[in-house]
Write an enzyme that holds these catalytic residues in place. Structure first.
Site, PDB file in Angstrom:
ATOM      1  N   HIS A 278     -15.159  -0.363  -2.679  1.00 45.15           N
ATOM      2  CA  HIS A 278     -15.978  -1.566  -2.524  1.00 45.15           C
ATOM      3  C   HIS A 278     -15.321  -2.545  -1.536  1.00 45.15           C
ATOM      4  O   HIS A 278     -15.931  -2.945  -0.532  1.00 45.15           O
ATOM      5  CB  HIS A 278     -16.167  -2.236  -3.891  1.00 45.15           C
ATOM      6  CG  HIS A 278     -16.993  -3.482  -3.867  1.00 45.15           C
ATOM      7  ND1 HIS A 278     -18.317  -3.502  -4.220  1.00 45.15           N
ATOM      8  CD2 HIS A 278     -16.702  -4.756  -3.517  1.00 45.15           C
ATOM      9  CE1 HIS A 278     -18.801  -4.725  -4.097  1.00 45.15           C
ATOM     10  NE2 HIS A 278     -17.835  -5.516  -3.661  1.00 45.15           N
ATOM     11  N   GLU A 279     -14.077  -2.900  -1.816  1.00 40.56           N
ATOM     12  CA  GLU A 279     -13.400  -3.876  -0.951  1.00 40.56           C
ATOM     13  C   GLU A 279     -13.169  -3.278   0.440  1.00 40.56           C
ATOM     14  O   GLU A 279     -13.225  -3.997   1.438  1.00 40.56           O
ATOM     15  CB  GLU A 279     -12.078  -4.333  -1.579  1.00 40.56           C
ATOM     16  CG  GLU A 279     -12.198  -4.931  -2.997  1.00 40.56           C
ATOM     17  CD  GLU A 279     -13.209  -6.060  -3.127  1.00 40.56           C
ATOM     18  OE1 GLU A 279     -13.434  -6.781  -2.129  1.00 40.56           O
ATOM     19  OE2 GLU A 279     -13.786  -6.223  -4.229  1.00 40.56           O
ATOM     20  N   GLU A 308     -22.296  -7.881   1.028  1.00 43.13           N
ATOM     21  CA  GLU A 308     -22.302  -7.106  -0.209  1.00 43.13           C
ATOM     22  C   GLU A 308     -22.967  -5.741   0.002  1.00 43.13           C
ATOM     23  O   GLU A 308     -22.596  -4.763  -0.633  1.00 43.13           O
ATOM     24  CB  GLU A 308     -23.023  -7.929  -1.292  1.00 43.13           C
ATOM     25  CG  GLU A 308     -22.673  -7.575  -2.709  1.00 43.13           C
ATOM     26  CD  GLU A 308     -21.200  -7.697  -3.071  1.00 43.13           C
ATOM     27  OE1 GLU A 308     -20.444  -8.439  -2.413  1.00 43.13           O
ATOM     28  OE2 GLU A 308     -20.802  -7.018  -4.023  1.00 43.13           O
TER      29      GLU A 308
HETATM   30 CO    CO Z   1     -18.160  -7.598  -3.090  1.00 45.45          CO
END
Ligand code: CO
Length: 514
Positions: A278-279, A308
């Site tokens: 994710h990061e 996002e």
């Molecule tokens: Co995020």
């Protein structure tokens, strides 16, 4: 003629110089924040808060300098302003937006809000530990009042219909509650349908694999494999990244210095596994914005939701796909050894995709996640439309969790007080998370068409074509477009939740046999 062109160029350059100064101050703040979360000894906090507030004030002064207003005016009135390129015009538009927002809010309101934020976060922590909303509610009310006051001023500056729209615009420019309601209502119906089908399914997924103990040292090796896969460099002599450990994972940084963090849990190794993906997705975005936009308003992401979408693309649409899981499992077996011996691909794939309605947003799966966001979005609107009192909020929250997710909230710490956002005054932020998913549905559909042998590419562990696609279509655009315009440009379609719902339906019908 040439003289006039030189003149407007020099006015433009003066604006960019100001912006550069502000952005450099901002990046200094982010590194101090990063240090505070990763390395700072406990006693450093007093000095650190001084450092951060001095930097913030300095940045505020650079942006609100009255000279900036005069420069913007001179360009606006300049007979040769039509010679400015589209990129220059966009830079000026974005600068003016920041300038207007910062100058129209009275200093007293800004500093009072900052103070109240610290207080509200503090009482929120206490109230959450004590599971007692009564401790929190007065300070929640105060932060809401201050945010409403700011929103009413910003509504005029930004030309939005309602105060709440002005707050939304800070995270997702040009997105209104009306538009979000339209697509969230379709999403709500779609998600509840998928959840009902999953609930009716006979299929039971065994999640014991996720609890296998994986020593932190092994998990660090897994992180490295994932970062290698993404081409996120933290090792070489020309690396522009770092991986550290924090309570909550995050990404921070700008261009050549973009850092990510993770949290290792021995008995839940997939937590860090998916955090790194994710990061890593956030980090690639920050690193791949074109160098020519550096220090300019253009050198930033289009919106929180687009950001996002980049992290969730890697975490979920790629990272939880059967192809990626099939690529990664042999690697995990090699590192983890015995405890992972005999684990079947199908079982592991199902375990990382289990759907189970829960009370806590950050633990939610791909299907139920959107409902957690819709609940917060609906409540935020009620708050800012004056339809709900502070007293009623927990009741409203609990009722919605029961209606949409079928879960019974036992206390307000696992209910309305679970997230820090409202205590921090971040109203209007939540929708961006779910919009990221919706954008992803649209991007994914296009990406699959554009990349030949898409599934094979993922399965072979070759991330380059995907990375290149994301770079060409999204990262390379910096902040040239507001999110809806960017989406239209990339996919040719207007914002729609349909591809995302189709993706979920297709994926989970195979897992849950419906
Ligand atoms: Co995020």
């Amino acid at each position: 003629m040439l003289g006039l062109n030189n003149e407007i160029q020099s006015l433009y350059d003066s604006i960019l110089t100001k912006y550069k100064e502000a952005i450099i101050l901002q990046t200094a703040s982010s590194i101090l924040h990063w240090d505070m979360e990763t390395k700072m000894p406990p006693r450093g906090i007093e000095l650190r808060s001084q450092q951060l507030s001095v930097l913030e004030l300095a940045g505020h002064k650079v942006i609100t300098n009255p000279q900036n207003g005069r420069l913007l005016d001179s360009i606006e009135k300049h007979p040769n302003k039509y010679f400015l390129s589209n990129q220059q015009v966009r830079n000026l538009y974005l600068f003016k937006k920041v300038y207007d927002e910062n100058t129209k809010l009275p200093d007293s309101l800004v500093s009072e809000t900052a103070k109240q934020q610290t207080i509200s976060i503090n009482t929120w922590k206490k109230a959450k530990a004590a599971k007692d909303y009564n401790i929190f509610k007065e300070d929640l009310k105060k932060i809401i009042e201050l945010k409403l006051e700011a929103a009413e001023i910003l509504m005029d500056v930004k030309g939005t219909k309602t105060p709440y729209d002005a707050l939304l615009d800070s995270y997702e420019s040009k997105m209104s509650a009306e538009k979000i309601n339209r697509i969230f209502n379709i999403m709500k119906k779609g998600l509840i349908e998928v959840i009902n089908k999953i609930n009716d399914s006979e299929k039971k997924i065994n999640t014991e694999i996720l609890e296998i103990k994986v020593p932190v040292n092994d998990q660090k090796k897994i992180s490295q494999i994932l970062m290698d896969y993404l081409g996120y460099d933290i090792l070489s002599g020309v690396a522009g990244g770092r991986l550290d450990e924090t309570e909550h994972p995050f990404t921070t940084g700008y261009y050549d210095d973009v850092r990510i963090t993770t949290h290792y849990y021995e008995d839940k190794f997939t937590s860090s596994f998916y955090s790194v993906l994710h990061e890593g997705g956030h980090a690639l975005y920050n690193q791949n914005i074109p160098k020519e936009y550096m220090y300019q308003p253009l050198g930033e992401a289009s919106s929180y939701g687009i950001h996002e979408s980049q992290s969730r693309m890697i975490e979920n649409l790629i990272g939880r796909s059967p192809e990626f899981v099939s690529y990664i499992l042999p690697n995990l077996k090699k590192i983890i050894g015995k405890p992972f011996k005999g684990i079947k691909l199908r079982d592991f794939y199902e375990a990382v995709n289990v759907v189970s309605p829960s009370k806590i947003r950050v633990e939610a799966d791909e299907v139920t996640y959107g409902l957690h966001i819709i609940i917060r979005f609906e409540i935020e609107q009620m708050i800012f439309n004056g339809e709900a009192s502070i007293e009623e909020l927990p009741q409203i929250w609990n009722q919605k969790y029961f209606d949409y997710l079928g879960v019974q909230i036992e206390n307000d710490s696992e209910g309305i007080m679970q997230d820090t956002h409202w205590a921090s005054g971040l109203f209007g932020y939540f929708p961006s998370y779910a919009l990221g998913n919706i954008y992803d549905g649209m991007f994914y559909k296009k990406m699959k068409r554009d990349i030949p042998k898409f599934k094979k590419v993922i399965k072979s562990g070759n991330f380059i074509p995907i990375k290149q696609w994301l770079k060409n279509n999204i990262h390379s655009k910096g902040n040239l477009y507001d999110p809806e315009d960017l989406i239209k440009l990339v996919t040719g379609e207007n914002l729609t939740v349909k591809p995302y719902l189709e993706y979920l339906e297709r994926k989970f019908s195979k897992i849950y046999n419906f």
